[in-house]
Design an enzyme around this catalytic site. Structure first.
Site, PDB file in Angstrom:
ATOM      1  N   ASP A 215     -16.174  14.823  21.590  1.00  0.00           N
ATOM      2  CA  ASP A 215     -15.907  15.609  22.794  1.00  0.00           C
ATOM      3  C   ASP A 215     -17.243  16.021  23.443  1.00  0.00           C
ATOM      4  OD1 ASP A 215     -13.217  17.609  23.626  1.00  0.00           O
ATOM      5  OD2 ASP A 215     -15.169  17.984  24.498  1.00  0.00           O
TER       6      ASP A 215
ATOM      7  N   HIS B 160      -4.121  12.991  23.911  1.00  0.00           N
ATOM      8  CA  HIS B 160      -5.243  12.976  22.967  1.00  0.00           C
ATOM      9  C   HIS B 160      -5.019  14.046  21.911  1.00  0.00           C
ATOM     10  CE1 HIS B 160      -6.209  15.574  26.379  1.00  0.00           C
ATOM     11  NE2 HIS B 160      -6.823  16.369  25.514  1.00  0.00           N
TER      12      HIS B 160
HETATM   13  P1  5GP Z   1      -7.483  19.131  26.753  1.00  0.00           P
HETATM   14  O1  5GP Z   1      -7.904  20.470  27.313  1.00  0.00           O
HETATM   15  O2  5GP Z   1      -6.868  18.264  27.831  1.00  0.00           O
HETATM   16  O3  5GP Z   1      -6.649  19.205  25.513  1.00  0.00           O
HETATM   17  O4  5GP Z   1      -8.829  18.448  26.261  1.00  0.00           O
HETATM   18  C1  5GP Z   1      -9.658  17.697  27.070  1.00  0.00           C
HETATM   19  C2  5GP Z   1     -10.976  17.567  26.324  1.00  0.00           C
HETATM   20  O5  5GP Z   1     -11.659  16.448  26.826  1.00  0.00           O
HETATM   21  C3  5GP Z   1     -11.904  18.778  26.486  1.00  0.00           C
HETATM   22  O6  5GP Z   1     -12.222  19.276  25.190  1.00  0.00           O
HETATM   23  C4  5GP Z   1     -13.117  18.211  27.209  1.00  0.00           C
HETATM   24  O7  5GP Z   1     -14.323  18.765  26.738  1.00  0.00           O
HETATM   25  C5  5GP Z   1     -13.027  16.730  26.887  1.00  0.00           C
HETATM   26  N1  5GP Z   1     -13.535  15.851  27.924  1.00  0.00           N
HETATM   27  C6  5GP Z   1     -13.234  15.868  29.245  1.00  0.00           C
HETATM   28  N2  5GP Z   1     -13.849  14.862  29.893  1.00  0.00           N
HETATM   29  C7  5GP Z   1     -14.552  14.182  28.959  1.00  0.00           C
HETATM   30  C8  5GP Z   1     -15.390  13.021  29.020  1.00  0.00           C
HETATM   31  O8  5GP Z   1     -15.621  12.425  30.072  1.00  0.00           O
HETATM   32  N3  5GP Z   1     -15.931  12.587  27.844  1.00  0.00           N
HETATM   33  C9  5GP Z   1     -15.703  13.242  26.652  1.00  0.00           C
HETATM   34  N4  5GP Z   1     -16.290  12.737  25.566  1.00  0.00           N
HETATM   35  N5  5GP Z   1     -14.922  14.327  26.564  1.00  0.00           N
HETATM   36  C10 5GP Z   1     -14.356  14.806  27.705  1.00  0.00           C
END
Ligand code: 5GP
Ligand code: ZN
Length: 139
Positions: free
Chosen positions: A32, A101
């Site tokens: 992440d 995810h």
């Molecule tokens: P959610 O809040 O949708 O469960 O988690 C999304 C996660 O994706 C967040 O922890 C954020 O830091 C991560 N994230 C968002 N965009 C990117 C990216 O372009 N690359 C990576 N490696 N992580 C990302």
């Protein structure tokens, strides 16, 4: 199926570079970009599914074993004492990227509180009523 506007589709399929810790025909597992703790990883299916409700059952069956494998590797290598498997569905639940995810978040002794809630209170009657409502939706 892929979604051309989805950043995780592009990352999972290698069109956008990422720090990858595991890959097979169905998944890419990346670190992440905004880690909650050192080693925070994301399990991404290569196919696009918006959330757990849309997830293909064959893929779904592989997610938990993969999470366990990655978490175990983190315990062996990073020295974390445990790990959380976290998966958000819907904006209200904190989902910000609408491609399914699973977060694998290493937890270290004396590390910060990451996912927590204040336990509420519910009577047996309230629990029974709530259970009946949910059960109706599962028929
Ligand atoms: P959610 O809040 O949708 O469960 O988690 C999304 C996660 O994706 C967040 O922890 C954020 O830091 C991560 N994230 C968002 N965009 C990117 C990216 O372009 N690359 C990576 N490696 N992580 C990302
Ligand atoms: Zn996608």
């Amino acid at each position: 199926m892929r979604d051309d506007n989805c950043i995780f589709c592009k990352i999972a399929n290698g069109e956008i570079p990422s720090t990858t810790i595991y890959e097979d025909d169905d998944f890419r597992v990346i670190l992440d970009l905004g880690p909650a703790s050192r080693g925070h990883a994301l399990i991404l299916p290569k196919e696009h599914f918006a959330d757990v409700c849309a997830l293909d059952e064959r893929i779904a069956a592989k997610v938990l074993p993969l999470g366990a494998r990655i978490g175990s590797a983190m315990k062996r290598t990073l020295g974390c004492a445990g790990f959380n498997l976290v998966q958000n569905n819907g904006e209200a639940a904190g989902q910000t990227v609408f491609h399914f995810h699973m977060h694998v978040i290493p937890r270290y002794e004396n590390g910060p509180v990451i996912a927590g809630w204040t336990p509420g209170k519910a009577s047996q009657e309230e629990l029974a009523e709530t259970a009946e409502e949910i059960k109706k939706g599962m028929q």
